[in-house]
Motif scaffolding. Sequence first.
Motif, short mmCIF file in Angstrom:
data_model
loop_
_atom_site.label_atom_id
_atom_site.label_comp_id
_atom_site.label_asym_id
_atom_site.label_seq_id
_atom_site.Cartn_x
_atom_site.Cartn_y
_atom_site.Cartn_z
N VAL A 87 1.07 -1.19 0.07
CA VAL A 87 -0.19 0.12 0.09
C VAL A 87 0.95 1.02 -0.23
N VAL A 88 0.71 2.08 -1.07
CA VAL A 88 1.48 3.20 -1.40
C VAL A 88 1.37 4.08 -0.45
N TYR A 89 -0.88 4.18 -0.25
CA TYR A 89 -0.95 5.78 0.94
C TYR A 89 -2.38 4.63 0.69
N ALA A 90 -3.06 5.27 2.22
CA ALA A 90 -4.79 5.14 2.35
C ALA A 90 -5.69 5.97 2.66
N VAL A 91 -6.39 6.63 2.32
CA VAL A 91 -6.34 8.10 2.54
C VAL A 91 -8.50 7.87 3.10
N LEU A 92 -9.20 8.66 3.92
CA LEU A 92 -10.30 8.54 4.11
C LEU A 92 -10.63 9.68 3.10
N THR A 93 -11.73 9.11 2.64
CA THR A 93 -12.89 9.75 1.92
C THR A 93 -14.25 10.02 2.72
N SER A 94 -15.13 11.21 2.26
CA SER A 94 -15.87 11.94 2.86
C SER A 94 -17.44 11.57 0.90
N GLY A 95 -17.01 10.24 -0.01
CA GLY A 95 -17.77 10.14 -0.76
C GLY A 95 -18.33 9.67 -0.86
N GLY A 96 -18.43 9.04 -2.29
CA GLY A 96 -18.75 7.53 -2.78
C GLY A 96 -18.11 6.14 -1.99
N PHE A 97 -16.89 6.31 -2.08
CA PHE A 97 -16.18 5.23 -1.32
C PHE A 97 -16.06 5.82 0.25
N ASP A 98 -15.05 5.44 1.36
CA ASP A 98 -15.21 5.16 2.74
C ASP A 98 -13.77 5.88 2.58
N LEU A 99 -12.76 5.04 1.68
CA LEU A 99 -11.57 5.33 2.06
C LEU A 99 -11.13 4.66 0.21
N PHE A 100 -9.73 5.45 0.21
CA PHE A 100 -9.32 4.89 -1.24
C PHE A 100 -7.60 4.14 -0.58
N ALA A 101 -7.02 3.34 -1.56
CA ALA A 101 -5.98 3.15 -0.55
C ALA A 101 -4.95 2.79 -2.13
N GLU A 102 -4.07 3.01 -2.63
CA GLU A 102 -3.07 2.65 -4.13
C GLU A 102 -2.25 1.79 -3.58
N VAL A 103 -1.79 0.63 -4.53
CA VAL A 103 -1.31 -0.06 -4.26
C VAL A 103 -0.68 -1.14 -4.91
N VAL A 104 0.40 -1.51 -5.18
CA VAL A 104 1.65 -1.68 -6.48
C VAL A 104 1.94 -3.49 -5.59
N ALA A 105 2.39 -4.15 -7.13
CA ALA A 105 2.05 -5.32 -6.89
C ALA A 105 3.10 -5.38 -8.30
N ALA A 106 3.74 -6.96 -7.93
CA ALA A 106 4.97 -7.31 -8.71
C ALA A 106 4.17 -7.52 -10.44
N GLY A 107 3.02 -8.25 -10.45
CA GLY A 107 2.07 -7.74 -11.85
C GLY A 107 0.99 -8.01 -11.73
N PRO A 108 -0.07 -8.26 -12.98
CA PRO A 108 -1.52 -8.27 -12.36
C PRO A 108 -2.11 -9.39 -11.30
N ARG A 109 -1.66 -10.07 -11.90
CA ARG A 109 -1.95 -11.29 -10.93
C ARG A 109 -1.38 -11.46 -9.56
N GLU A 110 -0.74 -10.66 -9.02
CA GLU A 110 0.08 -10.46 -7.65
C GLU A 110 -1.69 -9.27 -6.97
N LEU A 111 -1.52 -8.38 -8.03
CA LEU A 111 -2.33 -7.02 -7.52
C LEU A 111 -3.68 -7.93 -7.30
N LEU A 112 -4.40 -8.72 -7.89
CA LEU A 112 -5.57 -9.39 -8.38
C LEU A 112 -5.41 -10.31 -6.92
N ASP A 113 -4.21 -10.85 -6.63
CA ASP A 113 -4.18 -11.86 -4.99
C ASP A 113 -4.31 -10.77 -4.14
N PHE A 114 -3.77 -9.66 -4.20
CA PHE A 114 -3.44 -9.33 -3.41
C PHE A 114 -5.25 -8.30 -2.47
N VAL A 115 -5.97 -8.06 -3.77
CA VAL A 115 -7.14 -7.32 -3.81
C VAL A 115 -8.24 -8.44 -2.97
#
Length: 146
Positions: A87-115
Motif C-alpha cells: 500500500v502506497v497510501y490509504a486515505v479516508l474520504t467523505s464521498g462515494g467510497f469510505d477510503l481509497f488505497a493505492e497499491v503496487v504489485a509485481a504484476g497483474p496476478r499479484e495485484l488480483l491476489d492482493f485484492v
Amino acid sequence: MDDIDRAILRELQTDGRIAYADLGPKVGLSASAARQRLQRLLDTKAVQVVGVTDPMSMGGQAMALLGIGVDGDPRAVADELAARSEVVYAVLTSGGFDLFAEVVAAGPRELLDFVNDVVRPIEGVRQIQSFPYFGIHTHRFLWDVG
C-alpha cells in the motif's frame, strides 16, 4: 505566503535538489535570499522537503487505486491497509467510497491476489472497486501553489 514563496515551491516541485545558486535567479532573488526564504518556509512547517519513491521503478509492474466501501468505522480498515508494504497510501474520504488505497504489485496476478486474499477478508470491507494501471508509471505529486 507570497508570490516569491509560491515560485520557490514550483521550482522545488520540478527539482527538489536545486542549488540555491540556481534557485535564486529563477525566482528573482539572490542565492542567499532564496535560502532564507526556504528556511522560513521550513521553520514555519509550511513546507516539508522529502524524498518520494516511484514504486514502478522499484520493481512493481501493476498498480491500482482501490475505492473501498466499509461497514462501520473505516479507520480500522485504513490502518490495517496502511501497515502493508503493498500500500502506497490509504486515505479516508467523505464521498462515494469510505477510503481509497493505492497499491503496487509485481504484476497483474499479484495485484488480483492482493485484492482478493488481503483486502476482501478485512473485517468491515463490503465493496472494492479497482482502478488498475499497468506498465510504466511515474508519480508526480504536484500541487497548484498559485
